[in-house]
Design a protein around this motif. Structure first.
Motif, PDB file in Angstrom:
ATOM      1  N   GLN A 291       0.759   1.522   8.752  1.00 20.53           N
ATOM      2  CA  GLN A 291       2.749   2.448   8.696  1.00 20.53           C
ATOM      3  C   GLN A 291       3.330   0.947   8.523  1.00 20.53           C
ATOM      4  O   GLN A 291       4.406   0.959   7.363  1.00 20.53           O
ATOM      5  CB  GLN A 291       3.040   2.028   9.952  1.00 20.53           C
ATOM      6  CG  GLN A 291       2.317   3.264  10.710  1.00 20.53           C
ATOM      7  CD  GLN A 291       3.161   3.004  12.475  1.00 20.53           C
ATOM      8  OE1 GLN A 291       3.096   2.158  12.996  1.00 20.53           O
ATOM      9  NE2 GLN A 291       2.566   3.922  13.038  1.00 20.53           N
ATOM     10  N   GLN A 292       2.197  -0.169   8.087  1.00 21.40           N
ATOM     11  CA  GLN A 292       3.268  -0.989   7.295  1.00 21.40           C
ATOM     12  C   GLN A 292       2.962  -1.196   5.856  1.00 21.40           C
ATOM     13  O   GLN A 292       4.083  -1.372   5.193  1.00 21.40           O
ATOM     14  CB  GLN A 292       2.845  -3.012   7.843  1.00 21.40           C
ATOM     15  CG  GLN A 292       2.787  -3.179   8.871  1.00 21.40           C
ATOM     16  CD  GLN A 292       2.297  -4.445   9.304  1.00 21.40           C
ATOM     17  OE1 GLN A 292       0.956  -4.699   9.892  1.00 21.40           O
ATOM     18  NE2 GLN A 292       2.804  -5.255   9.419  1.00 21.40           N
TER      19      GLN A 292
ATOM     20  N   SER B  12       3.156   1.583   4.093  1.00 25.63           N
ATOM     21  CA  SER B  12       3.312   3.124   4.020  1.00 25.63           C
ATOM     22  C   SER B  12       5.247   2.336   3.241  1.00 25.63           C
ATOM     23  O   SER B  12       6.494   2.859   4.065  1.00 25.63           O
ATOM     24  CB  SER B  12       3.785   3.927   4.927  1.00 25.63           C
ATOM     25  OG  SER B  12       2.719   4.365   5.574  1.00 25.63           O
ATOM     26  N   SER B  13       5.333   2.454   2.348  1.00 24.79           N
ATOM     27  CA  SER B  13       6.951   1.818   2.158  1.00 24.79           C
ATOM     28  C   SER B  13       6.698   0.901   0.435  1.00 24.79           C
ATOM     29  O   SER B  13       5.718   1.191   0.011  1.00 24.79           O
ATOM     30  CB  SER B  13       6.728   0.121   2.439  1.00 24.79           C
ATOM     31  OG  SER B  13       6.164  -0.811   2.435  1.00 24.79           O
ATOM     32  N   PRO B  14       7.654   0.212  -0.169  1.00 24.33           N
ATOM     33  CA  PRO B  14       7.323   0.530  -1.962  1.00 24.33           C
ATOM     34  C   PRO B  14       6.556  -1.300  -2.014  1.00 24.33           C
ATOM     35  O   PRO B  14       6.086  -1.128  -2.876  1.00 24.33           O
ATOM     36  CB  PRO B  14       8.706  -0.382  -1.399  1.00 24.33           C
ATOM     37  CG  PRO B  14       9.660   0.342  -0.850  1.00 24.33           C
ATOM     38  CD  PRO B  14       8.752   0.441   0.262  1.00 24.33           C
TER      39      PRO B  14
ATOM     40  N   LYS C  58       7.619   8.224   3.060  1.00 29.11           N
ATOM     41  CA  LYS C  58       7.557   6.814   2.386  1.00 29.11           C
ATOM     42  C   LYS C  58       7.085   6.277   1.586  1.00 29.11           C
ATOM     43  O   LYS C  58       7.767   5.980   0.358  1.00 29.11           O
ATOM     44  CB  LYS C  58       7.827   5.964   3.808  1.00 29.11           C
ATOM     45  CG  LYS C  58       8.483   6.491   4.789  1.00 29.11           C
ATOM     46  CD  LYS C  58       8.478   5.053   5.869  1.00 29.11           C
ATOM     47  CE  LYS C  58       9.120   5.403   7.207  1.00 29.11           C
ATOM     48  NZ  LYS C  58       8.927   4.463   7.872  1.00 29.11           N
ATOM     49  N   ILE C  59       5.708   6.668   1.424  1.00 29.86           N
ATOM     50  CA  ILE C  59       5.101   6.742   0.476  1.00 29.86           C
ATOM     51  C   ILE C  59       5.663   6.898  -1.072  1.00 29.86           C
ATOM     52  O   ILE C  59       5.845   6.211  -2.512  1.00 29.86           O
ATOM     53  CB  ILE C  59       3.178   6.362   0.100  1.00 29.86           C
ATOM     54  CG1 ILE C  59       3.525   5.997   1.671  1.00 29.86           C
ATOM     55  CG2 ILE C  59       3.017   6.297  -1.041  1.00 29.86           C
ATOM     56  CD1 ILE C  59       1.514   6.227   2.052  1.00 29.86           C
TER      57      ILE C  59
ATOM     58  N   LYS D  36       8.590   7.930  -2.173  1.00 29.64           N
ATOM     59  CA  LYS D  36       9.859   7.884  -2.416  1.00 29.64           C
ATOM     60  C   LYS D  36       9.845   6.488  -2.680  1.00 29.64           C
ATOM     61  O   LYS D  36      10.789   5.351  -3.419  1.00 29.64           O
ATOM     62  CB  LYS D  36      11.088   7.851  -0.727  1.00 29.64           C
ATOM     63  CG  LYS D  36      11.057   9.184  -0.427  1.00 29.64           C
ATOM     64  CD  LYS D  36      12.478   8.976   0.911  1.00 29.64           C
ATOM     65  CE  LYS D  36      12.887  10.429   0.598  1.00 29.64           C
ATOM     66  NZ  LYS D  36      14.089  10.777   2.038  1.00 29.64           N
ATOM     67  N   GLY D  37       9.312   5.774  -1.876  1.00 35.47           N
ATOM     68  CA  GLY D  37       8.222   4.011  -2.949  1.00 35.47           C
ATOM     69  C   GLY D  37       8.570   4.218  -3.570  1.00 35.47           C
ATOM     70  O   GLY D  37       8.487   2.756  -4.682  1.00 35.47           O
TER      71      GLY D  37
ATOM     72  N   GLU E 228       4.979   9.027   6.623  1.00 35.81           N
ATOM     73  CA  GLU E 228       3.960   8.066   6.630  1.00 35.81           C
ATOM     74  C   GLU E 228       4.486   8.152   4.540  1.00 35.81           C
ATOM     75  O   GLU E 228       4.408   7.381   3.947  1.00 35.81           O
ATOM     76  CB  GLU E 228       3.570   7.484   6.990  1.00 35.81           C
ATOM     77  CG  GLU E 228       3.556   6.528   8.138  1.00 35.81           C
ATOM     78  CD  GLU E 228       2.454   6.337   9.031  1.00 35.81           C
ATOM     79  OE1 GLU E 228       2.468   5.465  10.235  1.00 35.81           O
ATOM     80  OE2 GLU E 228       1.134   7.096   9.082  1.00 35.81           O
TER      81      GLU E 228
END
Length: 666
Positions: free
Chosen positions: A324-325, A327-329, A358-359, A361-362, A355
């Motif tokens: 979860q942490q 799954s971002s830029p 998000k990945i 889109k990041g 998630e």
């Protein structure tokens, strides 16, 4: 009269004396009314000594003042003088000393800057530069650790280290040795430290890594210090890398060196040998990893390795928190390394739909650069193979790749995306290491894989492409059963619910990607067929992809591609031409041979347009393998098409090494 005057004066004096007594007593009365300054009785009991018979000692000197300045103490610290004048004089002396020190430092910086301007000129000779470097190092001697942290002079020192002799470089290293740990936190000194490590001997590098022992975790939590640790990790040997990693696994390794040998390189093996408790190791690793992730320091390969080892022993809830942490830029900054790409693949495979979104889109804005990367491209391949939201993939990934489609087809790493869609997980296009990373798993999520591996030998492949012991597998299985989380949970499944063939069809056909690939292949057929990497994409497109996924929608364009290849092959053989004919080129001849064996329609088109009546001309060299492919074809129609013309060549011995079954007819 005189007597009267004297009497009046005496009465005035008496009144004055009486008034002075009254005025003196009045303040005392008013002063006594104040509670804190009047009576001393409330505090008398505190000030009295414990032995009431003895009188308290009274000193004539004031307790906090001294008649003479106090000399330096045992710790060589000067104590400030007592009187105000002496304090002012002492402060002025200190200020003057600091001023002189700054002046000397400024003068030194000016001298070094003057030398630096000369030594960094390109026109200067090697001998003159050597003299300037030696002079600068002489001026800095004894002050190198201070200069290393200066934002001005540190650049001079870096230039000197770059151009000085090995003996001078060793002298600088020895002077900096006691200060390396402090310099590792300095934003200006970090560049010098990296240069020193680059030119350090094996013994010096080992000494530097030994100096870091016990400080690896704090350094990794520091933006500048983490750069130093990563640089040392990249230069270190396998044993030294293991030493840096072990400190992050457990507190015992922070206190004691050399507890394990190089044989126990994996965390599970280390835990098994030293009988470490899994809970304590997990808690220690979580305390190390969590602050690093919160600060966003995720660029370094040593951190990626620690995360992979953490995934191999952590339970589902702990792994889910990390995913979860990430799954971002943040993930974009991690997939540039081998282990970082594995983490990215695991996050895509085991993250839920939210998630994964998000990945993707990041990655927006970085798709093109990632597609060319050796490790990052494998993360994109995993996304194309796992994520069900094909509309999101088309919008976020495929559309961003459209402008550079031609360059990607010719690129070793960029073509992987198209090859995965045309022929998934093909060992001809992906190395065993690439396929292992795509098939990697997390033990706590893969109950089925673990139950199968527990019945096999120790060499079974599990858990992120590595090997686990049977006991470790059983422990991991127990953890999964304890969590009572089903592997059939759609949010935790390794792949989506959608059928892989349908997913491929939507990404290739509906998105228009396959049609664009065909257009590029037709327009650049001559370059692609002779290209080391582009020929694979051309072959897959010309055969229609695995399972005939491009048929029947794009049959017309596929036939046009066959015609384009046949037209290229029909060109006459010329000795004067500098370019090789497609039948004689190494890459193109083998590509055409494979197309003849695997695509009967292409074989018929090529025979009719380029080879009929010209077989004897091409029966030698690389082109001979192309001709023999017609007789080796598994399709009887292709064999029958060429048999009458090729049989005399076989009988005369021109076409050799043909198996009897390859000449058989119906």
């Amino acid at each position: 009269m005189a007597a009267k005057k004297q009497e009046v004066e005496n009465t005035k004096k008496r009144k004055r004396i009486a008034g002075s007594n009254t005025t003196d007593s009045a303040p005392n009365e008013s002063h006594s009314k104040k509670p804190f300054k009047s009576a001393k009785k409330p505090f008398d009991s505190v000030k009295k000594p414990f032995n009431s018979d003895k009188k308290p000692f009274k000193s004539d000197k004031k307790p906090f003042k001294s008649d003479k300045p106090v000399a330096a103490g045992k710790d060589n610290r000067t104590i400030a003088p007592a009187s105000g004048r002496e304090r002012r004089v002492h402060a002025k002396e200190l200020a003057d000393a600091r001023k002189m020190k700054r002046k000397r430092h400024f003068t030194l910086e000016q001298d070094l800057a003057r030398l630096w301007e000369k030594m960094r000129c390109r026109e200067i000779s090697k001998e003159d530069r050597t003299k300037l470097v030696t002079e600068a190092l002489q001026k800095m001697k004894g002050k190198i650790h201070e200069i290393a942290g200066s934002h001005i002079s540190s650049r001079v020192l870096q230039t000197c280290v770059k151009h000085c002799s090995q003996s001078e470089r060793d002298a600088v290293f020895e002077e900096l040795r006691p200060h390396f740990l402090a310099l590792a936190y300095n934003a200006y000194a970090v560049h010098l430290v990296k240069k020193m490590l680059d030119s350090a001997s094996k013994k010096q590098l080992a000494g530097f890594i030994s100096a870091l022992h016990g400080h690896i975790a704090p350094l990794l939590r520091h933006m500048v210090g983490s750069v130093v640790v990563e640089h040392a990790y990249e230069l270190a040997s396998a044993a030294q890398k293991q030493g840096l990693l072990l400190e992050l696994y457990s507190t015992e390794f922070k206190l004691f060196k050399d507890l394990v040998t190089l044989k126990e390189s994996r965390l599970l093996d280390v835990m098994s040998k030293l009988s470490l408790q899994k809970g304590s190791v997990l808690r220690h690793m979580a305390s190390v990893i969590q602050p690093i992730l919160e600060k966003g320091i995720v660029d370094h390969s040593i951190i990626h390795r620690v995360l992979l080892e953490y995934f191999s022993i952590a339970d589902q809830s702990s792994v889910t928190d990390i995913i979860q942490q990430l799954s971002s830029p943040l993930l974009v900054r991690m997939i540039g390394t081998k282990d970082g790409a594995k983490i990215g693949i695991l996050c895509v495979k085991y993250g839920n739909a939210k998630e994964r979104k998000k990945i993707i889109k990041g990655l927006k804005g970085h798709i093109d650069k990632t597609a060319y990367h050796q490790y990052g491209s494998m993360v994109l391949v995993c996304i194309l193979s796992v994520v069900d939201d094909t509309k999101l993939i088309t919008k976020a990934i495929i559309r961003e790749l459209q402008p550079s489609l031609k360059e990607l087809v010719f690129d070793k790493n960029g073509r992987r995306l198209f090859l995965q869609l045309l022929h998934p997980n093909c060992s001809r296009h992906f190395s065993p290491e690439d396929l292992a990373s795509l098939n990697s798993s997390i033990p706590s999520f893969s109950l089925k894989d673990q139950s199968e591996a527990s019945a096999q030998t120790v060499t079974s492949e599990v858990s992120i492409g590595d090997k686990e012991s049977k006991d470790d597998i059983e422990v991991a299985v127990d953890d999964v059963n304890k969590d009572k989380t089903s592997v059939d949970d759609p949010d935790l499944a390794e792949s989506g619910k959608k059928d892989p063939y349908v997913r491929r069809q939507e990404l290739l056909i509906k998105s228009g990607l396959a049609e664009n690939l065909l257009d590029i292949c037709i327009e650049n057929v001559g370059e692609l067929i002779q290209s080391n990497f582009g020929k694979d994409v051309l072959y897959e497109v010309a055969t229609g992809g695995s399972g005939g996924i491009l048929h029947p929608t794009l049959d017309e364009k596929i036939n046009s591609l066959h015609e384009a290849i046949a037209s290229l092959a029909a060109e006459s053989k010329s000795d004067d031409s500098q370019e090789e004919h497609v039948f004689e080129n190494f890459h193109s001849s083998r590509t055409i041979r494979k197309l003849i064996l695997d695509c009967p329609n292409f074989a018929s088109t090529l025979w009719e347009k380029a080879l009929k009546g010209k077989s004897e001309l091409w029966a030698h060299g690389h082109s001979g393998k192309v001709i023999s492919a017609f007789l080796e074809s598994p399709d009887s129609k292709v064999q029958k098409l060429a048999k009458n013309e090729l049989q005399p060549l076989v009988d005369s011995g021109i076409l050799k090494n043909l198996k009897p079954k390859e000449l058989a007819t119906e």
